[in-house]
Design a protein around this motif. Structure first.
Motif, PDB file in Angstrom:
ATOM      1  N   ILE A 205       0.907  -1.368   0.061  1.00  0.00           N
ATOM      2  CA  ILE A 205      -0.216  -0.062   0.033  1.00  0.00           C
ATOM      3  C   ILE A 205       0.841   1.292   0.039  1.00  0.00           C
ATOM      4  O   ILE A 205       0.571   2.229  -0.858  1.00  0.00           O
ATOM      5  CB  ILE A 205      -1.041   0.046   1.174  1.00  0.00           C
ATOM      6  CG1 ILE A 205      -1.988  -1.204   1.116  1.00  0.00           C
ATOM      7  CG2 ILE A 205      -1.694   1.306   1.327  1.00  0.00           C
ATOM      8  CD1 ILE A 205      -3.083  -1.211   2.075  1.00  0.00           C
ATOM      9  N   GLU A 206       2.147   1.281   0.773  1.00  0.00           N
ATOM     10  CA  GLU A 206       2.806   2.572   0.901  1.00  0.00           C
ATOM     11  C   GLU A 206       3.350   2.593  -0.483  1.00  0.00           C
ATOM     12  O   GLU A 206       3.606   3.725  -1.065  1.00  0.00           O
ATOM     13  CB  GLU A 206       3.973   2.186   1.763  1.00  0.00           C
ATOM     14  CG  GLU A 206       3.372   2.335   3.298  1.00  0.00           C
ATOM     15  CD  GLU A 206       4.686   1.999   4.216  1.00  0.00           C
ATOM     16  OE1 GLU A 206       4.209   2.280   5.308  1.00  0.00           O
ATOM     17  OE2 GLU A 206       5.341   1.092   4.037  1.00  0.00           O
ATOM     18  N   VAL A 207       4.054   1.558  -1.117  1.00  0.00           N
ATOM     19  CA  VAL A 207       4.613   1.809  -2.498  1.00  0.00           C
ATOM     20  C   VAL A 207       3.651   2.224  -3.401  1.00  0.00           C
ATOM     21  O   VAL A 207       3.851   3.181  -4.169  1.00  0.00           O
ATOM     22  CB  VAL A 207       5.191   0.490  -2.844  1.00  0.00           C
ATOM     23  CG1 VAL A 207       5.589   0.492  -4.330  1.00  0.00           C
ATOM     24  CG2 VAL A 207       6.061  -0.229  -2.125  1.00  0.00           C
TER      25      VAL A 207
ATOM     26  N   SER B 213       1.526   6.326  -6.849  1.00  0.00           N
ATOM     27  CA  SER B 213       0.326   7.016  -7.552  1.00  0.00           C
ATOM     28  C   SER B 213       0.650   8.745  -7.534  1.00  0.00           C
ATOM     29  O   SER B 213       0.285   9.354  -8.231  1.00  0.00           O
ATOM     30  CB  SER B 213      -0.846   6.881  -6.766  1.00  0.00           C
ATOM     31  OG  SER B 213      -0.609   7.249  -5.373  1.00  0.00           O
ATOM     32  N   ILE B 214       1.605   9.165  -6.483  1.00  0.00           N
ATOM     33  CA  ILE B 214       2.055  10.375  -6.341  1.00  0.00           C
ATOM     34  C   ILE B 214       3.205  10.740  -7.307  1.00  0.00           C
ATOM     35  O   ILE B 214       3.109  11.866  -8.078  1.00  0.00           O
ATOM     36  CB  ILE B 214       2.635  10.855  -4.949  1.00  0.00           C
ATOM     37  CG1 ILE B 214       1.318  10.752  -4.147  1.00  0.00           C
ATOM     38  CG2 ILE B 214       3.007  12.200  -4.885  1.00  0.00           C
ATOM     39  CD1 ILE B 214       1.547  10.846  -2.655  1.00  0.00           C
TER      40      ILE B 214
ATOM     41  N   ILE C  92       3.994  13.249 -11.435  1.00  0.00           N
ATOM     42  CA  ILE C  92       4.929  14.276 -11.183  1.00  0.00           C
ATOM     43  C   ILE C  92       6.120  13.760 -12.238  1.00  0.00           C
ATOM     44  O   ILE C  92       6.584  14.995 -13.060  1.00  0.00           O
ATOM     45  CB  ILE C  92       5.556  14.239  -9.847  1.00  0.00           C
ATOM     46  CG1 ILE C  92       4.731  14.910  -8.849  1.00  0.00           C
ATOM     47  CG2 ILE C  92       7.144  15.015  -9.887  1.00  0.00           C
ATOM     48  CD1 ILE C  92       5.263  14.818  -7.383  1.00  0.00           C
ATOM     49  N   LEU C  93       6.378  12.678 -12.493  1.00  0.00           N
ATOM     50  CA  LEU C  93       7.496  12.152 -13.381  1.00  0.00           C
ATOM     51  C   LEU C  93       6.846  12.548 -14.985  1.00  0.00           C
ATOM     52  O   LEU C  93       7.764  12.938 -15.560  1.00  0.00           O
ATOM     53  CB  LEU C  93       7.713  10.658 -13.325  1.00  0.00           C
ATOM     54  CG  LEU C  93       8.709  10.483 -12.146  1.00  0.00           C
ATOM     55  CD1 LEU C  93       8.974   9.009 -12.045  1.00  0.00           C
ATOM     56  CD2 LEU C  93      10.090  10.870 -12.341  1.00  0.00           C
TER      57      LEU C  93
ATOM     58  N   GLU D  90      10.200   9.933   4.499  1.00  0.00           N
ATOM     59  CA  GLU D  90      10.804   9.463   3.396  1.00  0.00           C
ATOM     60  C   GLU D  90      10.077   9.973   2.186  1.00  0.00           C
ATOM     61  O   GLU D  90      10.955  10.263   1.185  1.00  0.00           O
ATOM     62  CB  GLU D  90      10.717   7.994   3.318  1.00  0.00           C
ATOM     63  CG  GLU D  90      11.835   7.332   4.444  1.00  0.00           C
ATOM     64  CD  GLU D  90      11.382   5.844   4.810  1.00  0.00           C
ATOM     65  OE1 GLU D  90      10.120   5.668   4.291  1.00  0.00           O
ATOM     66  OE2 GLU D  90      12.055   5.156   5.242  1.00  0.00           O
ATOM     67  N   LEU D  91       8.863  10.178   1.932  1.00  0.00           N
ATOM     68  CA  LEU D  91       7.886  10.419   0.936  1.00  0.00           C
ATOM     69  C   LEU D  91       8.455  11.954   0.656  1.00  0.00           C
ATOM     70  O   LEU D  91       8.635  12.466  -0.425  1.00  0.00           O
ATOM     71  CB  LEU D  91       6.487  10.171   1.232  1.00  0.00           C
ATOM     72  CG  LEU D  91       5.750  10.632   0.010  1.00  0.00           C
ATOM     73  CD1 LEU D  91       6.047   9.884  -1.238  1.00  0.00           C
ATOM     74  CD2 LEU D  91       4.276  10.415   0.447  1.00  0.00           C
TER      75      LEU D  91
END
Lengths: 205, 133
Positions: free
Chosen positions: A10-12, A17-18, A22-23, B4-5
């Motif tokens: 989930i963290e990944v 998704s953020i 941006i990329l 970290e984010l």
């Protein structure tokens, strides 16, 4: 017990998704900037090349003799009685622009004030074969009525400048003004036109 | 996790800003070069015009302004600096350099000051002008 742990799925997913938008934004921005830089560089290179050519042209004409300077006659000169036929070399008139000139110059082996002059040299604007002098881009390359500036000397003819849309020589007393217009493709396909004007003081009589 | 984010996002923003700044500086440098070329051409053409004049009239041209044509050949190619008296970016300065029996030699400077891509541009060209023998 080891206090460190890996990222959960989930963290990944959250980070991805953020980061993906941006990329995407960064890549898109970089690509458009690169494209703009490449096209601007192309324009700058064309302009610089034209400037070098005009400077070279000025160096060739500078030792020209004013007394031997001639301009090409047009139909209007025949009408006004200044020439017997179009294409003839006639005495220049102040403030009159022409695409072709003829002159004799010092040959470079003697001083600028030398009496000995070269054989007649001709500088003329020659329309490209794929173009007609009609104010339209006939060959669809973005340039209108483009051609080359040619120089004839000692039975040889060479191209001095290419991709020229307009070229004129105008004499005012001893001052010869050379005007050249060219163009290059700029951003989003539009054509960027640029003109260069070089003034030469003809010192030899 | 949040820290970290944030660090990662901060690094991404820095990279993006660096890339854009670099592109902006590249474009600005090219504009500066283009403006200097316009100024150089105008100075050189002004000298050619001065050479065609009678030397006796050169001194009277001290303080005279001249225009710098743009890339398209039209007038006002460069913007004069704020407070410029005559509204022309170019200026001719004439100084008496040496006087002899044969005549006077003048040190002529053609200078261009303009408000351009950076804080402002300046270009000077100098030449000695005297009567021809």
């Amino acid at each position: 017990m080891n206090s460190q742990r890996g990222f959960s799925l989930i963290e990944v997913m959250v980070v991805m998704s953020i980061m993906i938008p941006i990329l995407g934004f960064v890549l898109s921005g970089t690509r458009s900037v690169n494209l703009a830089v490449v096209k601007d560089d192309a324009i700058a290179a064309s302009l610089e090349s034209l400037q070098r050519s005009v400077t070279r042209l000025a160096h060739i004409i500078r030792p020209g003799s004013l007394g031997q300077y001639r301009m090409v006659a047009l139909d209007e000169d025949v009408t006004t009685g200044l020439a017997s036929s179009a294409g003839e070399w006639i005495e220049p008139r102040n403030g009159v622009r022409r695409e072709s000139i003829q002159f004799r110059a010092t040959d470079g082996r003697l001083s600028m004030n030398a009496v000995n002059l070269s054989a007649p040299r001709v500088i003329r604007f020659l329309l490209d074969p794929s173009e007609i002098d009609n104010g339209v881009d006939d060959d669809r390359d973005g340039l209108i009525d483009e051609g080359r500036i040619m120089m004839q000397y000692d039975g040889v003819e060479v191209a001095l400048v290419r991709n020229v849309e307009q070229c004129s020589f105008e004499l005012n007393d001893r001052l010869l003004t050379i005007r050249i217009r060219s163009a290059a493709r700029a951003r989003e396909g539009r054509i960027q036109r640029f003109s260069i004007e070089e003034v030469i003081h003809l010192r030899n009589n | 996790m949040i820290v970290e984010l944030m660090v990662f996002l901060g690094a991404a923003v820095l990279l993006l800003s660096g890339a854009l700044l670099s592109a902006h500086q590249h474009a600005q440098q090219r504009r500066v070069h283009s403006e200097r070329t316009l100024a150089l051409t105008a100075c050189r053409n002004t000298f050619e015009r001065l050479r065609s004049l009678d030397v006796a009239t050169i001194a009277a041209l001290d303080g005279t302004g001249f225009d710098v044509p743009g890339i398209d050949g039209q007038p006002n190619g460069l913007t004069p600096t704020a407070g410029d008296a005559d509204g022309l970016p170019g200026m001719i300065r004439v100084e008496r350099y040496r006087t002899a029996a044969s005549g006077t030699v003048y040190l002529v400077t053609t200078a261009v000051r303009w408000a351009g891509a950076t804080r402002g541009g300046r270009f000077d060209m100098q030449c000695l002008i005297g009567s021809r023998r």
